[in-house]
Each structure stands twice: as structure tokens, then as C-alpha cells.
Design a protein around this motif. Structure first.
Motif, PDB file in Angstrom:
ATOM      1  N   LYS A 153      -9.545 -26.423 -31.450  1.00 42.60           N
ATOM      2  CA  LYS A 153      -8.481 -26.973 -30.613  1.00 42.60           C
ATOM      3  C   LYS A 153      -8.473 -26.297 -29.245  1.00 42.60           C
ATOM      4  N   ILE A 154      -8.242 -27.122 -28.217  1.00 38.63           N
ATOM      5  CA  ILE A 154      -8.185 -26.619 -26.850  1.00 38.63           C
ATOM      6  C   ILE A 154      -6.997 -25.668 -26.706  1.00 38.63           C
ATOM      7  N   VAL A 155      -7.219 -24.582 -25.936  1.00 37.15           N
ATOM      8  CA  VAL A 155      -6.164 -23.602 -25.657  1.00 37.15           C
ATOM      9  C   VAL A 155      -5.797 -23.706 -24.182  1.00 37.15           C
ATOM     10  N   THR A 156      -4.522 -23.773 -23.880  1.00 36.32           N
ATOM     11  CA  THR A 156      -4.036 -23.832 -22.501  1.00 36.32           C
ATOM     12  C   THR A 156      -3.315 -22.545 -22.134  1.00 36.32           C
ATOM     13  N   ASP A 157      -3.208 -22.291 -20.824  1.00 38.83           N
ATOM     14  CA  ASP A 157      -2.432 -21.134 -20.373  1.00 38.83           C
ATOM     15  C   ASP A 157      -0.973 -21.525 -20.233  1.00 38.83           C
ATOM     16  N   ASP A 158      -0.161 -20.646 -19.663  1.00 37.28           N
ATOM     17  CA  ASP A 158       1.282 -20.887 -19.565  1.00 37.28           C
ATOM     18  C   ASP A 158       1.617 -22.078 -18.677  1.00 37.28           C
ATOM     19  N   ASP A 159       0.681 -22.442 -17.774  1.00 35.70           N
ATOM     20  CA  ASP A 159       0.907 -23.581 -16.881  1.00 35.70           C
ATOM     21  C   ASP A 159       0.279 -24.873 -17.400  1.00 35.70           C
ATOM     22  N   GLY A 160      -0.299 -24.826 -18.580  1.00 30.67           N
ATOM     23  CA  GLY A 160      -0.883 -26.020 -19.181  1.00 30.67           C
ATOM     24  C   GLY A 160      -2.327 -26.281 -18.809  1.00 30.67           C
ATOM     25  N   TYR A 161      -2.988 -25.309 -18.150  1.00 30.57           N
ATOM     26  CA  TYR A 161      -4.384 -25.485 -17.747  1.00 30.57           C
ATOM     27  C   TYR A 161      -5.325 -24.990 -18.845  1.00 30.57           C
ATOM     28  N   VAL A 162      -6.427 -25.705 -19.024  1.00 26.55           N
ATOM     29  CA  VAL A 162      -7.482 -25.254 -19.922  1.00 26.55           C
ATOM     30  C   VAL A 162      -8.431 -24.380 -19.104  1.00 26.55           C
ATOM     31  N   ARG A 163      -8.471 -23.113 -19.427  1.00 24.95           N
ATOM     32  CA  ARG A 163      -9.296 -22.171 -18.697  1.00 24.95           C
ATOM     33  C   ARG A 163     -10.749 -22.213 -19.167  1.00 24.95           C
ATOM     34  N   ASN A 165     -23.806 -26.283 -28.319  1.00 22.18           N
ATOM     35  CA  ASN A 165     -22.967 -27.366 -27.804  1.00 22.18           C
ATOM     36  C   ASN A 165     -21.856 -27.703 -28.786  1.00 22.18           C
ATOM     37  N   SER A 166     -20.671 -27.979 -28.225  1.00 22.31           N
ATOM     38  CA  SER A 166     -19.491 -28.318 -29.013  1.00 22.31           C
ATOM     39  C   SER A 166     -18.961 -29.672 -28.550  1.00 22.31           C
ATOM     40  N   ARG A 167     -17.825 -30.076 -29.067  1.00 21.64           N
ATOM     41  CA  ARG A 167     -17.219 -31.338 -28.633  1.00 21.64           C
ATOM     42  C   ARG A 167     -16.575 -31.199 -27.254  1.00 21.64           C
ATOM     43  N   TRP A 168     -16.506 -29.970 -26.741  1.00 18.62           N
ATOM     44  CA  TRP A 168     -15.933 -29.730 -25.416  1.00 18.62           C
ATOM     45  C   TRP A 168     -17.057 -29.523 -24.411  1.00 18.62           C
ATOM     46  N   HIS A 169     -16.717 -29.016 -23.225  1.00 20.32           N
ATOM     47  CA  HIS A 169     -17.708 -28.872 -22.160  1.00 20.32           C
ATOM     48  C   HIS A 169     -18.449 -27.541 -22.253  1.00 20.32           C
ATOM     49  N   GLU A 170     -19.776 -27.605 -22.127  1.00 18.88           N
ATOM     50  CA  GLU A 170     -20.612 -26.429 -21.903  1.00 18.88           C
ATOM     51  C   GLU A 170     -21.372 -26.650 -20.593  1.00 18.88           C
ATOM     52  N   SER A 203     -10.203 -14.181 -20.855  1.00 17.90           N
ATOM     53  CA  SER A 203      -8.751 -14.187 -21.021  1.00 17.90           C
ATOM     54  C   SER A 203      -8.265 -15.624 -21.168  1.00 17.90           C
ATOM     55  N   ASP A 204      -7.166 -15.809 -21.866  1.00 19.62           N
ATOM     56  CA  ASP A 204      -6.526 -17.128 -21.940  1.00 19.62           C
ATOM     57  C   ASP A 204      -5.732 -17.431 -20.677  1.00 19.62           C
ATOM     58  N   SER A 205      -5.554 -16.429 -19.791  1.00 20.07           N
ATOM     59  CA  SER A 205      -4.680 -16.571 -18.623  1.00 20.07           C
ATOM     60  C   SER A 205      -5.422 -16.877 -17.332  1.00 20.07           C
ATOM     61  N   TYR A 206      -6.745 -16.687 -17.306  1.00 23.61           N
ATOM     62  CA  TYR A 206      -7.534 -16.985 -16.112  1.00 23.61           C
ATOM     63  C   TYR A 206      -8.938 -17.381 -16.552  1.00 23.61           C
TER      64      TYR A 206
END
Length: 202
Positions: A49-59, A21-26, A82-85
Motif C-alpha cells: 500500500k502507498i504511504v503518504t506524508d502528513d500533507d498527502g504526498y507520496v514520497r 519492479n512492483s505495481r508502483w513506479h521504479e 524517510s516518510d516525510s521527505y
């Protein structure tokens, strides 16, 4: 992610898996048949740190942990991520050789499709395969689960149902899947969303 252990008297003890478990969602986890490999879904993040795709979504991504000396360790993200989907909601076949998951990766029919990928003996993965148009629609197919008798259960809001996401069943076979896909009906399904269905075959 939590673990529930039940003793012979039916009393349950709930504990959190602090190692994974992390500070984000599992969420939505799956165990290998030998209980030594845990697959789970997590927000995409790197170096805290949270990573977003080109549209600003957290995958979403699927991660894997190994049980060593009663501790979940060696946590790694799968090579198919992938960071993109998004790749999420893992389910392991009864023989432990195949991982099923939901994704909107290129080649998807809709908002999310059910895919499978071979788990090789060395722990690496093959190329993801889409289960095809009998299972996947232009809407959402998600939350797969494979029973001990190799029935794939999954949620869909694109196949005929009672409303929202419904649970469907398909007997696993060759791809693209050509068999019957059955709505499991009431009382499992309702006019609302029904998903993350699991079943104890015994």
C-alpha cells in the motif's frame, strides 16, 4: 526498470528486471562499480500500500538490491530514507564508496538539493552531506550522475541556463563545494527541460 544487452553484432535485447519492479513506479537506477549492487528509486509503499506524508504526498525512496546467482534479491530501502521527505535519483562514485542523490530533506536550500553519503564497507551509510550553495540553489537540483573521471553532472533550474532544467558539471572535491559549476551548453541543453544526463567516458 529494464536492462539492455548488446551483442558483438550490435543487436540489442531488452528485458525487464522483474525482481525489482512492483505495481508502483521504479526509476533512475545506478549500479555499483562491480555490477553487483543496484540502487533505484521507487514510490514509498509498505505491505503493498502507498504511504503518504502528513500533507498527502507520496514520497520517493531509494532502494538497494544485490545480484546473487544472476538474480536481483535482498531488496531493501536505504536507512537514510524517510516518510516525510523524498530521496531519489541515485548515482554511485567511480570507487563505489559514495552515493549521490537528490532530496528535499531538512537542510536543503530549495525544492531539491544534491547530497552525498558515504557507503561503508559493511554496506551501512554515513550521515548525508549537502553539496553546498555553489551547487544547490533555492530551485531544483536533481538527477545527479558521476562520470568515471569524477565529474558530477546534474540538472538545475536555479543556475543560469538556456531554459527549464539544464545540465551542469562540477569537478568533485571537498564539501562544501568551492569549485566552478559549468553549464554544459548546447546541444545538450535546450530551452526545454534537460535532465538524466549520463556519459561514457571512453
Amino acid at each position: 526498470i529494464y536492462r539492455v544487452e548488446t551483442d558483438s553484432n550490435g543487436l540489442s535485447e531488452v528485458s525487464k528486471l522483474d525482481e525489482v519492479n512492483s505495481r508502483w513506479h521504479e526509476s533512475t537506477s545506478a549500479l555499483s562499480p562491480d555490477g553487483k549492487t543496484l540502487y533505484f528509486t521507487r514510490n514509498n509503499y509498505k505491505n503493498g500500500k502507498i504511504v503518504t506524508d502528513d500533507d498527502g504526498y507520496v514520497r520517493l525512496k531509494i532502494y538497494r538490491a544485490h545480484l546473487r546467482d544472476s538474480i536481483w534479491s535482498d531488496i531493501e530501502e536505504l536507512s537514510i530514507n524517510s516518510d516525510s521527505y523524498s530521496i531519489a535519483h541515485p548515482a554511485v562514485s567511480p570507487d563505489g564508496n559514495t552515493l549521490y542523490f537528490a532530496s528535499d530533506m531538512p537542510g536543503s536550500s530549495g525544492l531539491s538539493d544534491i547530497f552525498k553519503v558515504a557507503i561503508r564497507e559493511d554496506g551501512s551509510f554515513g550521515a548525508p552531506e549537502n553539496l553546498g550553495p555553489k551547487v544547490n540553489t533555492s530551485a531544483r537540483e536533481t538527477f545527479p550522475y558521476v562520470s568515471s573521471d569524477s565529474i558530477l553532472y546534474f540538472a538545475s533550474d536555479g543556475l543560469p541556463g538556456l531554459g527549464g532544467l539544464d545540465i551542469f558539471a562540477a569537478k568533485l572535491g571537498q564539501l562544501p563545494y568551492q569549485g566552478r559549476v559549468l553549464n554544459v551548453g548546447a546541444p545538450v541543453n535546450s530551452p526545454m527541460d534537460d535532465f538524466t544526463y549520463i556519459i561514457d567516458g571512453s
